[in-house]
Design a protein around this motif. Structure first.
Motif: not given
Length: 113
Positions: A1-4, A86-97
């Motif tokens: 798991x990757x936590x951001x 080439x590109x890279x996307x870092x995405x978080x779905x429904x994080x705590x904000x």
């Protein structure tokens, strides 16, 4: 798991969309990018996707430039841009904000001046 975990500023105003999640059932969703300062004053961008009632709250209280703190499980996706690079996307779905400043706060401060 990757936590951001991060703090940054919203880079675009919100566009709230309604999508069909199941037959006859719809939900609100919004996506936005957050710019986070990293070492040597470089910027890193994280895409955040918010669903349902919290998407409505984000659209109501946040705007471009709003400061937020966020944490959640991240997903990294590689893709090919239209120009072939080439590109890279870092995405978080429904994080705590946490809203560190909001539209309402800005309105109140401008009235006080």
């Amino acid at each position: 798991m990757l936590t951001i975990i991060g703090v940054g500023r919203v880079t675009n105003d919100f566009k709230l969309n309604t999508v069909t999640v199941r037959e006859g059932e719809q939900a609100q969703v919004c996506e936005f990018d957050v710019a986070c300062r990293i070492r040597d004053k470089k910027m890193s961008y994280v895409r955040i996707e918010i669903w349902s009632e919290f998407a409505v709250a984000c659209a109501k209280y946040l705007k471009k430039g709003s400061l937020i703190a966020f944490n959640g499980e991240g997903v990294v996706r590689n893709y090919t841009r239209q120009d072939g690079s080439l590109g890279t996307e870092v995405k978080i779905i429904n994080p705590n904000i946490d809203f560190l400043d909001t539209k309402e706060k800005d309105k109140k401060e401008s009235k006080d001046e």
